[in-house]
Design an enzyme around this catalytic site. Sequence first.
Site, PDB file in Angstrom:
ATOM      1  N   GLN A   1     -49.069 -19.413  40.503  1.00 51.47           N
ATOM      2  CA  GLN A   1     -50.031 -18.286  41.346  1.00 51.47           C
ATOM      3  C   GLN A   1     -50.986 -19.566  41.573  1.00 51.47           C
ATOM      4  OE1 GLN A   1     -49.746 -14.324  40.076  1.00 51.47           O
ATOM      5  NE2 GLN A   1     -47.915 -14.434  39.310  1.00 51.47           N
TER       6      GLN A   1
ATOM      7  N   LYS B   1     -59.019 -19.177  39.374  1.00 52.71           N
ATOM      8  CA  LYS B   1     -58.538 -18.436  39.830  1.00 52.71           C
ATOM      9  C   LYS B   1     -59.226 -17.211  40.293  1.00 52.71           C
ATOM     10  CE  LYS B   1     -54.977 -19.197  35.982  1.00 52.71           C
ATOM     11  NZ  LYS B   1     -53.837 -18.525  35.131  1.00 52.71           N
TER      12      LYS B   1
ATOM     13  N   GLU C   1     -50.881 -12.478  38.574  1.00 50.84           N
ATOM     14  CA  GLU C   1     -51.875 -12.421  37.572  1.00 50.84           C
ATOM     15  C   GLU C   1     -53.837 -12.122  37.851  1.00 50.84           C
ATOM     16  OE1 GLU C   1     -52.235 -16.973  35.534  1.00 50.84           O
ATOM     17  OE2 GLU C   1     -51.137 -17.519  37.170  1.00 50.84           O
TER      18      GLU C   1
ATOM     19  N   LEU D   1     -60.172 -28.909  30.408  1.00 51.95           N
ATOM     20  CA  LEU D   1     -59.812 -29.945  29.877  1.00 51.95           C
ATOM     21  C   LEU D   1     -58.978 -31.357  30.257  1.00 51.95           C
ATOM     22  CD1 LEU D   1     -59.510 -28.258  26.174  1.00 51.95           C
ATOM     23  CD2 LEU D   1     -61.390 -28.942  27.146  1.00 51.95           C
TER      24      LEU D   1
ATOM     25  N   ASP E   1     -46.352 -13.671  28.788  1.00 52.40           N
ATOM     26  CA  ASP E   1     -46.256 -14.578  29.563  1.00 52.40           C
ATOM     27  C   ASP E   1     -46.398 -15.677  29.054  1.00 52.40           C
ATOM     28  OD1 ASP E   1     -44.875 -15.864  31.447  1.00 52.40           O
ATOM     29  OD2 ASP E   1     -47.324 -15.567  32.211  1.00 52.40           O
TER      30      ASP E   1
ATOM     31  N   ASP F   1     -53.647 -19.947  29.809  1.00 54.80           N
ATOM     32  CA  ASP F   1     -53.104 -18.942  30.267  1.00 54.80           C
ATOM     33  C   ASP F   1     -52.829 -17.465  30.243  1.00 54.80           C
ATOM     34  OD1 ASP F   1     -51.967 -19.252  33.395  1.00 54.80           O
ATOM     35  OD2 ASP F   1     -50.407 -20.498  32.204  1.00 54.80           O
TER      36      ASP F   1
END
Length: 562
Positions: A256, A272, A293, A379, A445, A465
């Site tokens: 996504q 996001k 998401e 990171l 997920d 995530d």
Amino acid sequence: MWYLSFRVHCSFLFSLTILSLFCLVTFYTFLWPTTDLEPQENISKFPKPPVDVSFWSVLCQENICDIKATKTLKLTNHASSITRQRIDELYQLVHRAQNDQIDLSNIKKSHYLDPTWTFEKFIEQKSKNDTNDTSEHDDSSDSDSEERKKPKLSFTNEEKTINEHDKKQLRYFIHHVLAKWKQQHLNDTIINLADLMHDTLAQDDPEKLNTTWFQFMKTVNNLRVYDTHSSQFKNLFKYLQYGKITKANEMSHGTQIKILLDLPNGFQGLLKPYRVPRNYQTPSDHFYFSDIERHYAEIAAFHVDKILGFNRVPPVIGRVLNITSDIREKATHKLARTFFISPANNTCFYGHCSYYCDIEHAVCGKPGDQLEGSVQVLLPESSEIVWEEITHPYRRSYRASRKAKWELNENYCYEYIMIDEYYHNRLLLDMMDLSAFDFIIGNLDRHHMMRISSFGNNTALLHLDHGRSFGRYDDDDLSILTPIRHCCFFRYKTFARLYRVYKQGFSKLVSNSLKTHEGLQMILIDEHLIAIDRRLEIIFAHLETCIKTYTVKGVMIDDGVD
Ligand SMILES: *[C@@H]1O[C@H](CO)[C@@H](O)[C@H](O)[C@H]1NC(C)=O
Ligand SMILES: *[C@@H]1O[C@H](CO)[C@@H](O)[C@H](O)[C@H]1NC(C)=O
Ligand SMILES: *[C@@H]1O[C@H](CO)[C@@H](O)[C@H](O)[C@H]1NC(C)=O
Ligand SMILES: *[C@@H]1O[C@H](CO)[C@@H](O)[C@H](O)[C@H]1NC(C)=O
Ligand SMILES: *[C@@H]1O[C@H](CO)[C@@H](O)[C@H](O)[C@H]1NC(C)=O
Ligand SMILES: *[C@@H]1O[C@H](CO)[C@@H](O)[C@H](O)[C@H]1NC(C)=O
Ligand SMILES: *[C@@H]1O[C@H](CO)[C@@H](O)[C@H](O)[C@H]1NC(C)=O
Ligand SMILES: *[C@@H]1O[C@H](CO)[C@@H](O)[C@H](O)[C@H]1NC(C)=O
């Protein structure tokens, strides 16, 4: 005589005919108005609310009740069965057990242990059994092709499952192995990313050594990815939230939309964007793998992880962007081409990815060019900073039609995890921590586990995530706790932290943390806050069940990890 009987017959028949004629006429007159009324009724009947639909009319209205009935938001799933008092008792038990820790020599002496049983012999026996099995159906499609080589020791049919004696010995063996691991890693020094990168940077890019980013890297170490008490932690958020964006690029490998932002002073952030409102619930017919998401889930997961004291989620903060000046004008050519102005005059884009990257699911500024999103510090990944991507042994099948192995085998932990040397270290308990964390945030997920292997063997999992967490507040997916339920191992230190947070009021801590450190409003609606409190209790209830079966010392482990 004959004549008489004929007359009786005739009159009987006659009256019968009259009667049936009468019946027919009445029936018809009754029937007529209803068939006549029907067409008039057909519009008013359909949109009736479900509560008003009578039992009889349900029979002639396909699905309509079903569609409308989902409106009621009742908590369908389990208030936990455990009481406050029982959780306190549980804590006392665990606390006491931890204080008289069994050391390595005691384990060996223990009456549980069968002196003739060794792990090596067990594995040898097992592989012999397995090679005898000709009916082995290779089920390798379950695992990724990139998966590391591990001992191919699978029990393939029911009769071959591990016996109770071996299970008990195996549990003991795990305790033994982790006690040994603790001894070996008692003196481990803490390593940070800045130290790992220093020499290369000094040679190739010495200016980077003088950045705020490099200062922050000093606080990213093998145990946790930030230090809440450091000044770098506080500074970091200023850059993520307000730092001028100099470049916006799409993350290449994403299912996504995710955008990589270049920020000042060496920082990079992962954006996001807003997709759904805070009170969105994943439709119950949607699978976890097609769930959209959510930026607020990323933010909330960071705060939950911080409150639980893991500090394994790289810092995230909400940010309000100007979709035109912050993204469109800084975008790569490829991304910029997907921008358009919607009929409502908002600026939108859709980018490139496999889910929801089309004009029907565009990300739009609202109003105009204002866009809300989550920005997470990125990171580094380089030749000195090598990441390890471990396929989660409890990953879901990511297909509607298939179940994963762990869903069908109650002995999965014994047969695949405990016998695998790969898990004979802190990873096993890190995985249990992750299971508890994922359950709290409702994350289905977790297909991979990530850690930085450059840190050596004593390296924590990173929690990354979480865009698909906090999908539902009215349902607790107990299957996320399967690793804990199957293996029944848990870290003393994690238990103590969960209890401390429980006593202080988990949701209160999370909501205070959001109020004081997060700029965006109402990241978690009350329903989600209620859900995390409930789920924490459910974790205690699961641990209680484990402890009832295997005793406190059989479940709780001190591997030296804080
Ligand atoms: C009822 O439905 C039929 C078709 O199903 C339609 O032809 C008719 O016009 C409808 N009645 C009214 C009053 O709208
Ligand atoms: C191997 O098979 C034997 C007989 O079927 C069984 O008793 C034994 O428990 C098995 N051993 C292992 C390690 O699976
Ligand atoms: C495996 O097969 C060998 C010979 O084919 C046999 O001697 C042995 O007993 C078998 N082991 C088990 C556990 O069935
Ligand atoms: C750790 O340090 C102690 C004393 O500082 C030493 O006795 C011990 O051998 C060391 N352990 C390891 C595994 O290096
Ligand atoms: C870092 O930058 C400051 C000013 O921004 C400068 O004074 C200092 O000398 C620099 N240090 C190094 C090691 O480059
Ligand atoms: C966003 O940026 C554009 C271009 O710089 C500017 O015209 C617009 O006024 C900005 N919008 C807001 C809400 O600041
Ligand atoms: C969008 O902007 C155009 C031109 O500025 C204007 O004519 C139109 O009415 C606007 N549409 C809406 C929905 O505001
Ligand atoms: C990590 O552990 C493996 C075996 O468990 C050992 O061979 C290796 O040397 C260790 N690596 C480090 C950096 O300690």
